[in-house]
Design an enzyme around this catalytic site. Sequence first.
Site, mmCIF file in Angstrom:
data_model
loop_
_atom_site.group_PDB
_atom_site.id
_atom_site.type_symbol
_atom_site.label_atom_id
_atom_site.label_comp_id
_atom_site.label_asym_id
_atom_site.label_seq_id
_atom_site.Cartn_x
_atom_site.Cartn_y
_atom_site.Cartn_z
ATOM 1 N N SER A 85 5.753 -2.004 -2.268
ATOM 2 C CA SER A 85 4.903 -3.194 -2.101
ATOM 3 C C SER A 85 5.130 -4.256 -3.169
ATOM 4 C CB SER A 85 3.424 -2.818 -2.127
ATOM 5 O OG SER A 85 3.134 -1.924 -1.103
ATOM 6 N N THR A 188 0.392 -3.700 -4.761
ATOM 7 C CA THR A 188 0.560 -4.910 -5.585
ATOM 8 C C THR A 188 0.190 -4.594 -7.019
ATOM 9 O OG1 THR A 188 0.050 -6.422 -3.805
ATOM 10 C CG2 THR A 188 -0.434 -7.205 -6.019
ATOM 11 N N ARG A 216 4.049 -15.380 6.271
ATOM 12 C CA ARG A 216 2.712 -15.040 5.777
ATOM 13 C C ARG A 216 2.705 -14.960 4.247
ATOM 14 N NH1 ARG A 216 0.371 -10.762 2.471
ATOM 15 N NH2 ARG A 216 -1.774 -10.419 3.152
ATOM 16 N N VAL A 217 1.664 -15.509 3.652
ATOM 17 C CA VAL A 217 1.471 -15.428 2.205
ATOM 18 C C VAL A 217 0.097 -14.812 1.961
ATOM 19 C CG1 VAL A 217 1.084 -16.841 0.149
ATOM 20 C CG2 VAL A 217 3.012 -17.361 1.655
ATOM 21 N N GLY A 218 0.020 -13.896 1.006
ATOM 22 C CA GLY A 218 -1.244 -13.228 0.719
ATOM 23 C C GLY A 218 -2.002 -13.881 -0.417
ATOM 24 N N ASP A 219 -2.866 -13.097 -1.040
ATOM 25 C CA ASP A 219 -3.717 -13.622 -2.123
ATOM 26 C C ASP A 219 -2.989 -13.719 -3.466
ATOM 27 O OD1 ASP A 219 -3.678 -10.696 -1.937
ATOM 28 O OD2 ASP A 219 -4.912 -10.782 -3.748
ATOM 29 N N THR A 239 -6.112 -6.634 -5.624
ATOM 30 C CA THR A 239 -5.103 -5.978 -4.797
ATOM 31 C C THR A 239 -5.767 -5.625 -3.472
ATOM 32 O OG1 THR A 239 -3.579 -4.111 -4.625
ATOM 33 C CG2 THR A 239 -5.636 -3.697 -5.793
ATOM 34 N N GLY A 240 -4.948 -5.466 -2.450
ATOM 35 C CA GLY A 240 -5.515 -5.122 -1.153
ATOM 36 C C GLY A 240 -5.193 -6.175 -0.120
ATOM 37 N N LEU A 241 -5.871 -6.136 1.001
ATOM 38 C CA LEU A 241 -5.569 -7.060 2.097
ATOM 39 C C LEU A 241 -5.850 -8.499 1.657
ATOM 40 C CD1 LEU A 241 -4.658 -7.327 5.057
ATOM 41 C CD2 LEU A 241 -7.072 -7.318 5.663
ATOM 42 N N GLY A 242 -4.752 -9.246 1.468
ATOM 43 C CA GLY A 242 -4.854 -10.581 0.899
ATOM 44 C C GLY A 242 -5.788 -11.511 1.653
HETATM 45 N N1 ASP Z 1 -2.637 -8.275 -1.930
HETATM 46 C C1 ASP Z 1 -1.371 -8.092 -1.305
HETATM 47 C C2 ASP Z 1 -1.216 -9.026 -0.160
HETATM 48 O O1 ASP Z 1 -2.106 -9.144 0.642
HETATM 49 C C3 ASP Z 1 -1.178 -6.700 -0.792
HETATM 50 C C4 ASP Z 1 -1.335 -5.596 -1.772
HETATM 51 O O2 ASP Z 1 -2.234 -5.595 -2.605
HETATM 52 O O3 ASP Z 1 -0.516 -4.672 -1.701
HETATM 53 O O4 ASP Z 1 -0.158 -9.618 -0.033
#
Ligand code: ASP
Length: 328
Positions: A85, A188, A216-219, A239-242
């Site tokens: 990741s 992440t 796609r771009v995350g957080d 970290t997690g679902l952006g």
């Molecule tokens: N936060 C990251 C994203 O959504 C994913 C992750 O934490 O692994 O891009």
Amino acid sequence: MSQRRKFIKQSLVGSVLFLPGVAAACAQTQTTPTPTGEKPLILSTWNHGIPANDAAWAKLNETGSILDAVEAGVRVTELDLENLSVGLQGLPDREGITTLDASIMTGDGACGTVAFVRQVKHPISLARAVMEKTPHVMLVGEGARQFAIAEGFPLEEEKLSPKAQVEYDKWKVTSQYKPIINIENHDTIGMIGIDANGKLAGSCTTSGLAYKMHGRVGDSPIIGAGLYVDDEVGAATATGLGESIIRICGSFLIVELMRQGRTPQEACEEAVKRLVAKNKNIKDIQAGFLAINKYGETGAFAVHPGFNFAKAIASGNTLIDSNSHFKP
Ligand code: ASP
């Protein structure tokens, strides 16, 4: 000031002075707890935070710069072939292309980020170059890649790592075009640190959600979502679902809650509460936050069990399990 207001003010002062019980109660509510934190301190997400913190700590000792430290720390994870990741070995998007996001920030408001960038081994260093060498905060895609070339960053061949290739081939069998994030599988790295003088910095780097839509771009590269740092208050990372984190401006929210007097732990818990309230399919969403305040006090909280983080202080670097909103 009007005579009447002056009178009210004076009589209030008078009543406090002449009523010892009330005075004692006021004195009590005004007492602020002594901070119990420790500096220097470095926090980072997940198991890979341990080697990352080690590298960050060594860099802090070497250069004395907390910015250098948080950059050096996550560079270790960007090269970790076991991590699917972070870095170019990370899982690709639906088209089989690995794209990276990263951000870096210091407590005086300086920040730089890159998103949707290809072929760059150390996006965190590219983000730092954006911060230090351009008038901008964020570069994306081809523009970020061109900037990398101009700055002398070597470009890697576009080829999936052997592990990522195996996983991608498995995924292609069903090609679920639905960005479901496995509750246990987010890697992440977000790192926040404070030096002995109270200077703060943070970094965050990722290959993002596996099998995301191309573009796609995350957080992680969004200042205020995946990372926020303010020397006046503290720092937070996510970290997690952006998508769920961006929706609540997670890291900025935590820093602002701390500014209003919450402890880092209370601030992380409130952010998770808000995230849970604002995201419908919460059973499928994992997100975790880390925070430190300017006293070196820490907080961590996640939506689901399973989130852990590494904490480095002078006496050692340890892996700690975070508490979560939903219980095991
Ligand atoms: N936060 C990251 C994203 O959504 C994913 C992750 O934490 O692994 O891009």
